[in-house]
Design a protein around this motif. Structure first.
Motif, PDB file in Angstrom:
ATOM      1  N   ASN A   1     -46.977  21.465   6.903  1.00  0.00           N
ATOM      2  CA  ASN A   1     -47.507  20.467   5.977  1.00  0.00           C
ATOM      3  C   ASN A   1     -48.189  19.323   6.723  1.00  0.00           C
ATOM      4  O   ASN A   1     -49.254  18.831   6.315  1.00  0.00           O
ATOM      5  CB  ASN A   1     -46.380  19.911   5.108  1.00  0.00           C
ATOM      6  CG  ASN A   1     -45.758  20.971   4.223  1.00  0.00           C
ATOM      7  OD1 ASN A   1     -46.331  22.048   4.044  1.00  0.00           O
ATOM      8  ND2 ASN A   1     -44.586  20.687   3.673  1.00  0.00           N
TER       9      ASN A   1
ATOM     10  N   LYS B   1     -52.283  18.584   6.627  1.00  0.00           N
ATOM     11  CA  LYS B   1     -52.766  17.277   6.198  1.00  0.00           C
ATOM     12  C   LYS B   1     -53.689  16.678   7.237  1.00  0.00           C
ATOM     13  O   LYS B   1     -54.756  16.131   6.915  1.00  0.00           O
ATOM     14  CB  LYS B   1     -51.575  16.348   5.939  1.00  0.00           C
ATOM     15  CG  LYS B   1     -51.980  14.967   5.447  1.00  0.00           C
ATOM     16  CD  LYS B   1     -50.758  14.095   5.186  1.00  0.00           C
ATOM     17  CE  LYS B   1     -51.175  12.711   4.701  1.00  0.00           C
ATOM     18  NZ  LYS B   1     -49.975  11.844   4.442  1.00  0.00           N
TER      19      LYS B   1
ATOM     20  N   TYR C   1     -50.116  29.770   0.474  1.00  0.00           N
ATOM     21  CA  TYR C   1     -49.011  29.163   1.216  1.00  0.00           C
ATOM     22  C   TYR C   1     -47.880  30.185   1.214  1.00  0.00           C
ATOM     23  O   TYR C   1     -47.468  30.647   0.162  1.00  0.00           O
ATOM     24  CB  TYR C   1     -48.573  27.873   0.541  1.00  0.00           C
ATOM     25  CG  TYR C   1     -47.681  26.982   1.397  1.00  0.00           C
ATOM     26  CD1 TYR C   1     -48.133  25.757   1.852  1.00  0.00           C
ATOM     27  CD2 TYR C   1     -46.386  27.368   1.743  1.00  0.00           C
ATOM     28  CE1 TYR C   1     -47.330  24.929   2.636  1.00  0.00           C
ATOM     29  CE2 TYR C   1     -45.579  26.562   2.518  1.00  0.00           C
ATOM     30  CZ  TYR C   1     -46.053  25.342   2.958  1.00  0.00           C
ATOM     31  OH  TYR C   1     -45.253  24.532   3.741  1.00  0.00           O
TER      32      TYR C   1
ATOM     33  N   GLN D   1     -50.203  28.266   5.958  1.00  0.00           N
ATOM     34  CA  GLN D   1     -51.111  27.865   4.887  1.00  0.00           C
ATOM     35  C   GLN D   1     -52.544  27.967   5.396  1.00  0.00           C
ATOM     36  O   GLN D   1     -52.802  27.829   6.598  1.00  0.00           O
ATOM     37  CB  GLN D   1     -50.812  26.436   4.430  1.00  0.00           C
ATOM     38  CG  GLN D   1     -51.648  25.984   3.228  1.00  0.00           C
ATOM     39  CD  GLN D   1     -51.334  24.560   2.806  1.00  0.00           C
ATOM     40  OE1 GLN D   1     -50.572  23.862   3.472  1.00  0.00           O
ATOM     41  NE2 GLN D   1     -51.921  24.117   1.714  1.00  0.00           N
TER      42      GLN D   1
END
Length: 252
Positions: A66, A70, A90, A120
């Protein structure tokens, strides 16, 4: 001499019917397929960037994925603000140790995962090809490049439609002229009865975008620091757009 005279008369007798039996093409309906294509240098790129982590702690692997995604999103947005971004699959699944086959009759105990694999993907579509190497290089400091495809933008594809139709119709006229010549007829004797644009071919650029799963990474317990990556070299190539039609021609 008598025999030669008889042979000559016989030859004339056979030749006359053959000449009289030549096929008439009046009213003939001819089905003529035609094909046309245009080429243009690609002006759009579709890339798939991904991240994958493997850890004994599922939450730790997911947290690193994650965080990296980002960071990757922020890098791509800054490098190419006009790009179209779309997050894709994902996944989270267990990793089991390899086990040797058991002898006949023995039952294996329930398997226990030794780690978790989390990943992802991010799809990026851009027409800024000049900045593409720099964008990819910046993103590769965090993410992995898994897929690259060049194509034409929808706007360019629409602009080429008139050229495709013209090229295909020209090919139809050329074929009709050749057929008329082979039949011993004048091109003016041919009347175009029907034009059927069947199967127009590549009216879209047929972009095949796949969210390919990243290759397995080595088991890790901590995220590695981002490293600078040299800019890659890309050649966009060209796309061929084709069109088919079938014409029906009737000769007077």
């Amino acid at each position: 001499m008598k025999y030669f005279a008889i042979a000559a008369v016989a030859a004339c007798a056979f030749a006359a019917p053959l000449h009289a039996q030549s096929l008439s093409t009046a009213g003939t309906l001819v089905v003529v397929p035609a094909f046309g294509e245009v080429k243009r240098v690609n002006d759009q790129a579709t890339i798939t960037l991904s991240v994958e982590e493997v850890d004994k702690d599922k939450a730790a692997a997911a947290s690193r994925v994650n965080t990296k995604m980002k960071q990757g999103l922020e890098i791509v947005k800054k490098a190419d603000p006009q790009a179209s971004l779309k997050t894709q699959g994902y996944y989270t699944y267990p990793v089991y140790p390899e086990e040797a086959p058991l002898p006949n009759g023995q039952q294996r105990k329930a398997r226990v995962p030794t780690a978790w694999r989390v990943g992802q993907s991010l799809q990026v579509v851009t027409s800024n090809l000049d900045a593409l190497p720099k964008t990819v290089s910046a993103a590769q400091a965090i993410l992995s490049l898994n897929h690259l495809h060049f194509s034409l933008t929808p706007e360019t594809t629409r602009q080429l439609e008139d050229q495709r139709i013209a090229a295909t119709y020209q090919n139809l006229n050329e074929r009709i002229a050749s057929i008329a010549k082979a039949m011993g007829r004048k091109l003016g004797d041919a009347v175009l009865d029907t034009v059927d644009f069947e199967g127009p071919g590549n009216f879209s650029d047929r972009v095949a975008v796949t969210g390919a799963r990243a290759m397995p990474m080595a088991l890790s317990v901590a995220a590695s620091a981002p490293q600078s990556v040299a800019e890659p070299s890309f050649e966009p190539g060209e796309t061929t757009l084709s069109m088919r039609l079938v014409g029906k021609v009737r000769f007077k």
